[in-house]
Design a protein around this motif. Structure first.
Motif, PDB file in Angstrom:
ATOM      1  N   ASP A 147     -20.163   7.852  -9.716  1.00  0.00           N
ATOM      2  CA  ASP A 147     -19.800   8.461 -10.990  1.00  0.00           C
ATOM      3  C   ASP A 147     -18.363   8.978 -10.936  1.00  0.00           C
ATOM      4  O   ASP A 147     -18.012   9.781 -10.075  1.00  0.00           O
ATOM      5  CB  ASP A 147     -20.778   9.601 -11.290  1.00  0.00           C
ATOM      6  CG  ASP A 147     -20.499  10.298 -12.609  1.00  0.00           C
ATOM      7  OD1 ASP A 147     -19.699   9.773 -13.399  1.00  0.00           O
ATOM      8  OD2 ASP A 147     -21.103  11.369 -12.843  1.00  0.00           O
ATOM      9  N   ILE A 370     -25.219   6.452 -19.913  1.00  0.00           N
ATOM     10  CA  ILE A 370     -23.797   6.279 -19.635  1.00  0.00           C
ATOM     11  C   ILE A 370     -23.086   5.979 -20.952  1.00  0.00           C
ATOM     12  O   ILE A 370     -23.719   5.541 -21.912  1.00  0.00           O
ATOM     13  CB  ILE A 370     -23.544   5.138 -18.624  1.00  0.00           C
ATOM     14  CG1 ILE A 370     -23.969   3.781 -19.213  1.00  0.00           C
ATOM     15  CG2 ILE A 370     -24.250   5.403 -17.305  1.00  0.00           C
ATOM     16  CD1 ILE A 370     -23.576   2.586 -18.363  1.00  0.00           C
ATOM     17  N   GLY A 385     -18.395  10.574 -17.874  1.00  0.00           N
ATOM     18  CA  GLY A 385     -19.453  10.973 -18.794  1.00  0.00           C
ATOM     19  C   GLY A 385     -18.896  11.862 -19.890  1.00  0.00           C
ATOM     20  O   GLY A 385     -17.737  12.285 -19.867  1.00  0.00           O
ATOM     21  N   THR A 402     -24.018  10.427 -17.051  1.00  0.00           N
ATOM     22  CA  THR A 402     -23.147  10.030 -15.944  1.00  0.00           C
ATOM     23  C   THR A 402     -22.108   9.043 -16.446  1.00  0.00           C
ATOM     24  O   THR A 402     -22.103   8.672 -17.630  1.00  0.00           O
ATOM     25  CB  THR A 402     -23.983   9.441 -14.794  1.00  0.00           C
ATOM     26  OG1 THR A 402     -23.126   9.113 -13.697  1.00  0.00           O
ATOM     27  CG2 THR A 402     -24.730   8.191 -15.229  1.00  0.00           C
ATOM     28  N   GLY A 403     -21.200   8.647 -15.585  1.00  0.00           N
ATOM     29  CA  GLY A 403     -20.101   7.785 -15.986  1.00  0.00           C
ATOM     30  C   GLY A 403     -20.476   6.319 -16.042  1.00  0.00           C
ATOM     31  O   GLY A 403     -21.544   5.893 -15.593  1.00  0.00           O
ATOM     32  N   ASN A 404     -19.567   5.523 -16.566  1.00  0.00           N
ATOM     33  CA  ASN A 404     -19.724   4.075 -16.685  1.00  0.00           C
ATOM     34  C   ASN A 404     -18.681   3.392 -15.792  1.00  0.00           C
ATOM     35  O   ASN A 404     -17.480   3.527 -16.051  1.00  0.00           O
ATOM     36  CB  ASN A 404     -19.524   3.648 -18.136  1.00  0.00           C
ATOM     37  CG  ASN A 404     -19.435   2.141 -18.304  1.00  0.00           C
ATOM     38  OD1 ASN A 404     -20.188   1.393 -17.696  1.00  0.00           O
ATOM     39  ND2 ASN A 404     -18.482   1.690 -19.115  1.00  0.00           N
ATOM     40  N   SER A 406     -22.307   3.546 -13.126  1.00  0.00           N
ATOM     41  CA  SER A 406     -22.938   4.414 -12.130  1.00  0.00           C
ATOM     42  C   SER A 406     -24.164   3.703 -11.587  1.00  0.00           C
ATOM     43  O   SER A 406     -24.772   2.877 -12.275  1.00  0.00           O
ATOM     44  CB  SER A 406     -23.371   5.747 -12.749  1.00  0.00           C
ATOM     45  OG  SER A 406     -22.285   6.584 -13.045  1.00  0.00           O
ATOM     46  N   TYR A 418     -23.994  -0.471 -16.161  1.00  0.00           N
ATOM     47  CA  TYR A 418     -22.622  -0.751 -16.596  1.00  0.00           C
ATOM     48  C   TYR A 418     -22.692  -1.182 -18.051  1.00  0.00           C
ATOM     49  O   TYR A 418     -23.487  -2.065 -18.401  1.00  0.00           O
ATOM     50  CB  TYR A 418     -22.007  -1.850 -15.728  1.00  0.00           C
ATOM     51  CG  TYR A 418     -20.673  -2.351 -16.241  1.00  0.00           C
ATOM     52  CD1 TYR A 418     -19.606  -1.472 -16.411  1.00  0.00           C
ATOM     53  CD2 TYR A 418     -20.472  -3.682 -16.557  1.00  0.00           C
ATOM     54  CE1 TYR A 418     -18.383  -1.914 -16.891  1.00  0.00           C
ATOM     55  CE2 TYR A 418     -19.255  -4.146 -17.028  1.00  0.00           C
ATOM     56  CZ  TYR A 418     -18.216  -3.256 -17.194  1.00  0.00           C
ATOM     57  OH  TYR A 418     -17.003  -3.696 -17.676  1.00  0.00           O
ATOM     58  N   HIS A 419     -21.859  -0.570 -18.900  1.00  0.00           N
ATOM     59  CA  HIS A 419     -21.973  -0.894 -20.328  1.00  0.00           C
ATOM     60  C   HIS A 419     -21.726  -2.371 -20.585  1.00  0.00           C
ATOM     61  O   HIS A 419     -22.499  -3.012 -21.310  1.00  0.00           O
ATOM     62  CB  HIS A 419     -21.024  -0.036 -21.160  1.00  0.00           C
ATOM     63  CG  HIS A 419     -21.103  -0.365 -22.624  1.00  0.00           C
ATOM     64  ND1 HIS A 419     -22.278  -0.219 -23.342  1.00  0.00           N
ATOM     65  CD2 HIS A 419     -20.180  -0.863 -23.491  1.00  0.00           C
ATOM     66  CE1 HIS A 419     -22.079  -0.600 -24.590  1.00  0.00           C
ATOM     67  NE2 HIS A 419     -20.809  -1.006 -24.707  1.00  0.00           N
TER      68      HIS A 419
END
Length: 539
Positions: A147, A370, A385, A402-404, A406, A418-419
């Motif tokens: 993240d 995410i 995030g 959380t982040g993209n 993660s 993952y987006h």
């Protein structure tokens, strides 16, 4: 004394907390984790819970820590007015919604599919109500790695891009090191003509020669070196899979003048064919969705409500996790004339609306989300995030944000979320049989092969330079989950289950112009104990 008090509050038996959660769910409430801790730590948790519920407004869906403190600090209520019903594990829990008009009785059962994204069973039967059945959901907190949130140091300076790509090279070259006994470009330049040589490098350029051969320029930390793939070699078709900036290894022979290498073998970092995924040690399921797009005129609210209602049924009691791979809202100014297609024009109001829809999901589910390219975070990847203001808006269900990208590990199963913006790049650059919108999971296979979620830089995918390349796939995930392209597709690549989960937005005017025909209102459901998957359709 303060330290002792702080510690003791966290040593409330977990069994007590789980009973509190089940009892609240029975009454139709979600609760903040701190609120549950306060209730479980009360002298009489049963009486405290009853008092808090009695003091909570009927229209509320969430019990907050503040409301618990206010109730517990108020004068003791008349015991005769307080329910003595125990929140025990034997209490029947149906987790109904507070709104009786949203009952699942008589609702249409979602379609279940399996095996192939093109084989959809359109038969429907009545659902089995969960009324009177005890909830058995007991999700474990997700473990999150990779993240970027709170770790970003990038300022966009040129030197930082160099650092990012150097880190990419060093980490991916370690994955390739077992395939070749490579030498740096500077050393190969000094070798005698006709020598056998091996090199690992980032793809700096790809072009066809006048004779139809492929000339590839590779770059490492010491310089660049050209390699030639002859058109009549079996490996020539592998050139079709190459993207700029990805890391590969080659073996071959130097020309007589040592100015070029004739390639005999080409390797990607790839997922080992011997890879065997981890699985849960009990039967438990996760729902994988993405691209909800609340705020769009085409957001399918009715389908979402059917999905949320189904999650409350006995049939869905094993679904303990909900993983959302970005684009919670439609956003503002994402594409030309988007304002004409918005139902909610303010970005913060869009997140407020999304939060309301999230409240319909059972409170005892673990939710991880995410961001995506329509969300209110930076467009450059890796994306952190949401900020505190948005987190507070979406706090109703206490979702993990959380982040993209993660990696989310639940029940021992690692899921790379993952987006998927780079899928556009992969689909545009590679042949249709290797990557297409109709079969988005094949484009995902390419990312796994390259061990990087966004290998090519400079197109639609924006890169934020960091001291570490957060987009490298260091460890092979058990499941790979993406969204973004609004198409449903899944399959296994070297035993990694790859799922693109479609969307919850009907076709927009913009999508018609760019020829996107979305797959809407599907919910892939993964059995974490077997990694088998079915798809529920709610449209």
């Amino acid at each position: 004394m303060l330290l002792t008090g702080a510690i003791s509050q966290h040593f409330v038996p977990l069994e007590t907390q789980s009973r509190i959660v089940r009892a609240l769910a029975e009454r139709g409430y979600n609760a903040e984790r701190e609120a549950v801790t306060l209730l479980a730590g009360a002298d009489d948790p049963t009486a405290a819970l009853a008092a808090v519920v009695d003091a909570t407004d009927d229209d509320a869906l969430r019990i907050t820590a503040a409301s618990v403190r206010e109730t517990l600090n108020s004068p003791t209520p008349d015991p005769a007015a307080v329910s003595t019903e125990s929140p025990s594990s034997n209490t029947p829990v149906s987790t109904p919604t507070k709104n009786p008009e949203k009952s699942t009785e008589g609702a249409e059962r979602p379609v279940e599919t399996g095996g192939s994204s093109t084989a959809v069973d359109t038969g429907a039967t009545e659902p089995q109500s969960s009324s009177g059945q005890a909830s058995t959901r007991s999700p474990e907190p997700a473990e999150i790695t990779g993240d970027i949130t709170g770790r970003s140091t990038g300022t966009g300076e040129y030197g930082q891009f160099v650092t990012t790509f150097k880190d990419r090279y060093e980490r991916l070259s370690k994955l390739l090191g077992g395939r070749v006994n490579h030498r740096p470009a500077s050393a190969i330049q000094a070798m005698a003509g006709g020598s056998e040589a091996e090199m690992i490098g980032l793809v700096n350029d790809i072009r066809s020669t006048a004779s139809g051969h492929w000339l590839i320029e590779l770059e490492d930390t010491t310089g660049t070196f050209p390699v030639l793939v002859m058109k009549d070699r079996e490996i020539a078709n592998m050139v079709d899979d190459l993207l700029l900036d990805e890391c590969i290894a080659v073996q071959g022979t130097l020309a007589d003048d040592s100015g070029i290498m004739f390639v005999d073998s080409l390797f990607f970092p790839d997922v080992p064919r011997t890879f065997r995924p981890s699985t849960a040690d009990r039967h438990v399921q996760a729902a994988l969705i993405s691209d909800v797009h609340v705020g769009s005129q085409e957001f399918m609210a009715d389908a979402w409500n059917r999905f949320a209602d189904w999650l409350h049924t006995e049939e869905a009691e094993s679904v303990e996790y909900l993983l959302i791979a970005g684009d919670m809202v439609e956003g503002v100014g994402v594409y030309p004339d988007q304002d004409k297609e918005l139902d909610i024009v303010d970005i913060f109001d869009q997140y407020e609306a999304f939060s309301e829809h999230l409240k319909a999901v059972p409170g005892d589910m673990e939710i991880v989300m995410i961001p995506g390219n329509h969300d209110a975070v930076r467009l450059a990847e890796p994306q952190p995030g949401f900020d505190e203001e948005l987190r507070n808006i979406m706090s109703a269900h206490d979702a993990r944000i959380t982040g993209n990208p993660s990696t989310v590990t639940i029940e021992g199963v690692s899921i790379l979320m993952y987006h998927g913006v780079s899928l556009d790049e992969v689909i545009a650059e590679l042949p249709e049989d290797k990557a297409s919108y109709d079969e988005p999971h094949k484009a995902m296979y390419q990312l796994l092969k390259k061990r990087h979620v966004a290998p090519q830089y400079g197109g639609k995918m924006r890169l934020a330079p960091e001291t570490k390349d957060y987009l490298v796939i260091d460890d092979v995930p058990d499941v790979f989950h993406t969204g973004h392209v609004h198409k449903l597709g899944w399959g296994k690549y070297h035993n990694v289950l790859s799922v693109n989960s479609g969307c919850w937005q009907a076709q927009t005017e913009f999508q018609k112009k760019v020829n996107i025909d979305p797959d809407v209102a599907h919910a892939p459901i993964v059995d974490l104990d077997t990694l088998n998957m079915t798809v529920r359709k709610f449209a």
